[in-house]
Enzyme design. Structure first.
Site, PDB file in Angstrom:
ATOM      1  N   GLN A 183     -20.231 -46.954 -47.497  1.00  0.00           N
ATOM      2  CA  GLN A 183     -20.939 -46.387 -48.644  1.00  0.00           C
ATOM      3  C   GLN A 183     -19.999 -46.227 -49.821  1.00  0.00           C
ATOM      4  OE1 GLN A 183     -24.075 -44.994 -49.319  1.00  0.00           O
ATOM      5  NE2 GLN A 183     -24.524 -43.526 -47.730  1.00  0.00           N
ATOM      6  N   LYS A 220     -22.617 -32.896 -46.492  1.00  0.00           N
ATOM      7  CA  LYS A 220     -23.135 -32.762 -47.853  1.00  0.00           C
ATOM      8  C   LYS A 220     -23.979 -33.999 -48.185  1.00  0.00           C
ATOM      9  CE  LYS A 220     -19.171 -30.582 -49.716  1.00  0.00           C
ATOM     10  NZ  LYS A 220     -18.499 -29.798 -50.763  1.00  0.00           N
ATOM     11  N   GLY A 221     -23.395 -35.088 -48.398  1.00  0.00           N
ATOM     12  CA  GLY A 221     -24.152 -36.281 -48.791  1.00  0.00           C
ATOM     13  C   GLY A 221     -23.206 -37.140 -49.581  1.00  0.00           C
ATOM     14  N   GLU A 257     -24.372 -41.031 -53.531  1.00  0.00           N
ATOM     15  CA  GLU A 257     -24.303 -41.046 -55.003  1.00  0.00           C
ATOM     16  C   GLU A 257     -22.881 -40.790 -55.499  1.00  0.00           C
ATOM     17  OE1 GLU A 257     -27.605 -41.515 -55.932  1.00  0.00           O
ATOM     18  OE2 GLU A 257     -28.326 -40.970 -53.939  1.00  0.00           O
TER      19      GLU A 257
END
Lengths: 740, 351
Positions: A640, A703-704, A707
């Site tokens: 990612q 968290k993620g 982006e």
């Protein structure tokens, strides 16, 4: 058995993908499948005076030609609570419902035929006479206006701030001020958007490219005015999307409309050119940043205005002000957001929507301030480190940004940077080092999942989520396997079908924080159901025990005191004559959103080489360190991040829609002329994850990271170009004509 | 996409006869034609498929020292032919800088000559384009024309020819062999492509039905092998058309330039041979001053056709770079990134 989370597991769906066994939306081969091709308007605004479909209808293989004159009138019911993936104001395109042309590329007719070639041929034979009316095709910042009410309610506010920014800026001993621009950019996923629509009586099945099957169903149910229960959406694999498949676009309606008309399943696949107008894009943005600081480099004032293009029939707005509001400590802040209406298809989220734009302006301005102050750009950021979210007035649920800066700077060798521009060379190339901070707010949404423990000792986990590429299949399998205490191979995760438990949108970096916790809950629910059965049994090792006296570990149930043996799930099922046992679980945000502000952070360092004679920029190294909370799978997480680096490099140096304002049309609407990076553009890309486990944010501690990985890359490259050349290029992309 | 007849001739004579019917197009690899048909830009009424013709696929050394390349030889095969590569390294470099590996495995030598322009207005049937639809106008004028022609353009058309391959070929004096209804003929490549003038729809000298059967490079072209380079500037490192490019070939004797060839790509509707610049180089020492002067001469007639004035300066610089690299000597091995001003980045994947 408890070390599956955190392992660099290879994609569980990898073999299916590389051997062609993964079925993408376009590939569902239904009996009687026929094809549709769209006719699109070549003018930016006006109306259709007349349509002549006679020749098209006579063409071989043609089953139907739909235009606004003969298309069914669809109710287009409002969704009471507008999904956050939709434009929050205005009205979506009601396709083939009237004679109006609202943008160049708008679908105005669709041809349905036995073969794709026949459909394309027939589409070309549709004759349409247009009356063109004056169009707004020029981006004029002076026409900027605040977002309207719907967007404001959704958090896309026209202004935010604190303190007295204007006065503080006027009083600041050191000031920098500049304008930054990035062009309209397009997602350009490999897989084109495509829908196969299949009606069986009153029931509609859509095989669709989508990042959110549940919402896709809801949208089409409202467009057609039919109950959601009569629609099923199937989308097991998505070939990249970057946000373009969050919402439901008009071609999905067209496919369903066409299938209804011809009584056959219909496939409608957008062409590459149509992908520049029939879905969205990242809007052209211009921004003005003014920073005031003390002589020792403390921010005393921050002003940031972002102006973006927006369509006229509906209003898509972004959270562009979010990074400015809380990335640095600054007592006086004023951020403003304006929209310029243009006759274009509506923009939509594209990786780190809004935030990547806001970070670009802010991080380039910080670099300019560092130069002005003669302070190292990294040191300037450390001096203005935000210990809390000063806009929300909340502590961070966790923040390891200092560790990111330190780790990445060390790995990169930032200390070797000489501060003067044009001071580093290798051969006849100028060398530049640049850095930037990355941030993306962390959110989570309500999600549900089911877990079925099966008689063969394994488990099947299900949720209507999506995997557009980040590795949802793999990481969710890891979460379930670890929670159940099963080997990875014995757990299967299924997604991408509205028949499965509800999942939130697969976007905004929310999937793991949302669904991951639901899967943990579902695993727990299944275990509890099984334990309850075992305790309630007339006989057996757990008969009559209180719930706290039993515990699951090692893939089965045991006494909590450790006495006796572990009875595997399959054995327990057998003892109760069960072929399988299923339970659902859910997770949703709780009080933590009131107590904390949450975000993923990163520090990005890049090296550029500039050939001054030719104006070319190469990027031999990008090193990023990230605080994304707990990392479920470092392998897919790294993928990612390097994907984000590649995307950011494209944004900095290559990507641009060539917009011809005379026609309101993107002229380079293909992959030969709209450039995205190729392998040979990419050198070392390294992603480091600093240790963190954010249990304040959610039980899994994640968290993620989708982006945040693209944020900061483009400004770091632009800052490095300044360092290499002494030239501050404030307009992206930085192409040879600009640098020459 | 339109309906079309499909013919599969067994001989060149059959092909020529089949394609003499107006509205016909030859189909070789189809790497360009089929794409254009799918987007409605090319609408042939008849496709004459050359893929089943015997022959036209050899690379032959000629008795006089030249080479003949059959029109159906694949780009990749030609670029990888050891003898060809050794004798005409700039041509191999140009071939390998074009398109992608997959496309080069399909694309043919003859087809490469006849590539259509990448002008976005030509490629978009909603736009006016005199080249695609004679008399309709030119939307590239006043439009997105950053990458358009700076030499030889006309009010009717400002498009460029996209081929890399043709640039060193025209520098080295390649000759095109043609079969046609009126019999065989041959045309120097320099005269093969037409500048737009008032008739941009006429892109080459080929008459209806005429078929490119081979290309020839003369023996003297191999005399430049020690100092021959192709350099291509593009906005990403591979798989992109040239913004500008240059082929430079020198024969250096006793520290002086005995013969010079220079051609530019991406600047005009044809590969642009700069003969005046070549003449100025002869007798000079191969140094920066000589190269700068040659580059000035090569672009002396250039003028912007839109927002592309930068291309004039960039073309001068790419010409100088190509001359400098040629003077330094053809590398022993083809560069890992052929025609690129760059070395590969370490850590990345290349190919």
């Amino acid at each position: 058995m408890n070390a599956i989370i955190g392992q660099p597991v290879s994609r569980v769906d990898g073999p299916a993908k590389v051997t062609g066994h993964a079925t993408y939306a376009a590939e569902f081969d239904l009996p009687g499948l026929v094809h549709a091709a769209m006719v699109v308007a070549p003018i930016p605004r006006g109306h259709i005076r007349s349509v002549d479909t006679a020749a098209a209808e006579r063409a071989p293989g043609v089953l139907a030609i739909l235009t606004h004159e003969n298309a069914p009138r669809l109710p287009y019911h409002q969704i009471p609570q507008r999904p956050q993936v939709d434009a929050q104001s205005g009205e979506q395109l009601h396709v083939l419902q009237d004679a109006e042309v609202r943008f160049n590329g708008q679908p105005v007719a669709v041809a349905v035929a036995e073969t794709l070639e026949q459909a394309v041929h027939a589409a070309e034979l549709v004759r349409i006479d247009y009356a063109r009316t004056p169009a707004l095709t020029i981006f004029d910042p002076a026409r900027g206006r605040p977002p309207s009410e719907g967007n404001v309610k959704a958090g896309r506010v026209p202004e935010l701030g604190r303190g007295e920014a204007e006065a503080a800026l006027a009083a600041a001993p050191v000031r920098v001020e500049a304008r930054y621009t990035h062009p309209r950019e397009h997602h350009n996923a490999i897989e084109p958007h495509v829908t196969i629509a299949h009606w069986e009586g009153e029931h509609l099945t859509l095989y669709d490219k989508t990042q959110w099957v549940d919402n896709d169903r809801k949208e089409i149910a409202h467009v057609f005015g039919i109950p959601e229960e009569r629609i099923r959406v199937v989308s097991p694999f998505v070939g990249g999307a970057f946000g373009s498949a969050l919402r439901t676009w008009p071609h999905v309606t067209l496919a369903a409309m066409a299938a209804q008309r011809v009584g056959r399943p219909v496939r409608l696949e957008l062409t590459r050119r149509q992908l520049y107008t029939s879905i969205g894009f990242r809007p052209h943005s211009e921004q003005h940043v003014a920073l005031g600081a003390t002589k020792d480099g403390r921010l005393s004032a921050l002003k940031h205005e972002v102006i973006q293009q927006v369509g006229r029939y509906e209003e898509y707005a972004e959270t562009v002000l979010s990074p400015t509001s809380h990335l640095y400590s600054c007592p006086n802040l004023l951020a403003r957001y304006r929209l310029v209406e243009m006759d274009t298809n509506s923009p939509c989220p594209m990786r780190a929507p809004g935030v990547v734009t806001g970070v670009l302006g802010l991080e380039m301005a910080m670099d300019e301030l560092a130069v002005e102050l003669n302070i190292d750009p990294l040191e300037l950021r450390l001096r203005n480190y935000a210990e809390t979210d000063e806009q929300k007035g909340l502590p961070w649920s966790s923040k390891e940004l200092r560790a990111c800066y330190a780790t990445a700077a060390e790995r990169f060798g930032w200390s070797r940077r000489r501060p003067e521009p044009r001071s580093m060379r290798e051969g006849d190339q100028l060398v530049g080092y640049g850095m930037a901070t990355a941030i993306y707010h962390s959110d989570r949404s309500a999600a549900t999942a089911s877990v079925a423990l099966t008689g063969n000792g394994g488990a099947v986990v299900r949720s209507a989520s999506s995997d557009m590429g980040p590795g949802t299949y793999t990481s969710m399998t890891q979460v379930a396997a670890e929670t159940l205490g099963l080997p990875l191979e014995q757990v299967r995760f299924e997604l991408g079908d509205t028949n499965l438990p509800y999942a939130p949108v697969h976007g905004g970096s929310v999937t793991m924080a949302s669904l991951g916790n639901a899967i943990v809950a579902a695993c727990g629910a299944a275990q509890k159901k099984l334990a309850d059965l075992a305790r309630a049994a007339q006989q057996g090792p757990f008969s009559g025990l209180p719930s706290e006296a039993v515990a699951f570990h090692g893939g089965g149930l045991a006494r909590a005191d450790g006495s006796g043996s572990v009875v595997p799930y399959a054995e327990l099922l057998r003892q109760h004559n069960l072929g399988w046992l299923e339970a659902e679980g859910s997770a949703q945000p709780g009080e933590e959103t009131k107590k904390y502000s949450s975000a993923a952070f990163g520090a990005v360092f890049v090296e550029v080489r500039v050939d001054e004679a030719l104006g070319t920029v190469r990027v031999p190294r990008i090193i990023g360190a990230y605080d994304v909370g707990r990392v479920i799978n470092p392998k897919t997480a790294r993928s990612q991040c390097i994907g984000g680096m590649v995307g950011g490099l494209g944004m900095a140096l290559e990507e641009r829609a060539d917009w011809d304002a005379r026609f309101g049309r993107v002229m380079n609407a293909n992959l030969a002329e709209y450039l995205v990076p190729v392998n040979a553009d990419i050198g070392v890309t390294e992603a480091i994850f600093v240790p963190n486990d954010d249990r304040n944010f959610n039980p899994l501690g994640v968290k993620g990271l989708a982006e945040v990985a693209i944020c900061g890359v483009a400004p770091a490259i632009a800052n490095a170009v300044w360092h290499a050349t002494g030239r501050r290029i404030r307009q992206l992309p930085i192409t040879p004509d600009v640098l020459l | 996409m339109n309906r079309f007849d499909y013919i599969r001739p067994g001989t060149v004579a059959e092909a020529v006869s089949a394609a003499a019917v107006p509205g016909s197009a030859y189909l070789a690899a189809g790497t360009n034609l089929l794409d254009l048909m799918k987007i409605g830009v090319a609408r042939p009424e008849r496709l004459v498929d050359l893929n089943y013709l015997p022959g036209l696929d050899a690379i032959e050394a000629l008795p006089d020292g030249g080479v003949r390349i059959g029109a159906r030889v694949r780009n990749a095969d030609l670029a990888q032919d050891p003898g060809f590569r050794r004798r005409f390294p700039a041509v191999a470099e140009a071939l390998l800088s074009g398109a992608s590996g997959q496309l080069r495995n399909m694309a043919t030598v003859g087809g490469n000559l006849l590539q259509r322009t990448r002008c976005p207005y030509f490629q978009d049937t909603a736009s006016a384009c005199n080249r695609r639809a004679p008399g309709s106008g030119c939307d590239a004028r006043g439009g997105e024309n950053r990458l358009h022609a700076v030499l030889g353009w006309s009010e009717a058309c400002i498009a460029t020819h996209p081929s890399d391959f043709c640039v060193p070929l025209v520098a080295l004096g390649a000759v095109v062999e043609i079969a046609g209804p009126a019999g065989p003929r041959e045309v120097p490549l320099a005269d093969f492509h037409l500048l737009p003038g008032a008739t941009p729809e006429r892109e080459s000298v080929l008459a209806p039905g005429e078929l490119v059967t081979a290309l020839r490079l003369p023996a003297e072209a191999a005399g430049f092998a020690a100092h021959a380079r192709y350099v291509k500037l593009r906005e990403r490192t591979s798989y992109a058309f040239a913004v500008v490019s240059a082929a430079a070939a020198l024969r250096i004797e006793d520290g002086r330039i005995a013969a010079a060839r220079l051609a530019l790509g991406g600047v005009a509707a044809k590969p642009w041979r700069a003969e005046a610049a070549e003449a100025a180089l002869v007798g000079a020492a191969p140094d920066a001053a000589a190269f700068q002067q040659a580059a000035e001469i090569a672009l002396a007639e250039a003028r912007p056709s839109g927002d592309n004035a930068f291309k004039i300066e960039l073309a001068r610089r790419i010409a100088r770079r190509a001359l400098r690299l040629a003077a330094a000597g053809t590398p022993e091995r083809l560069p890992a990134l052929p025609a690129s001003p760059f070395a590969p980045l370490s850590g990345g994947l290349h190919g």
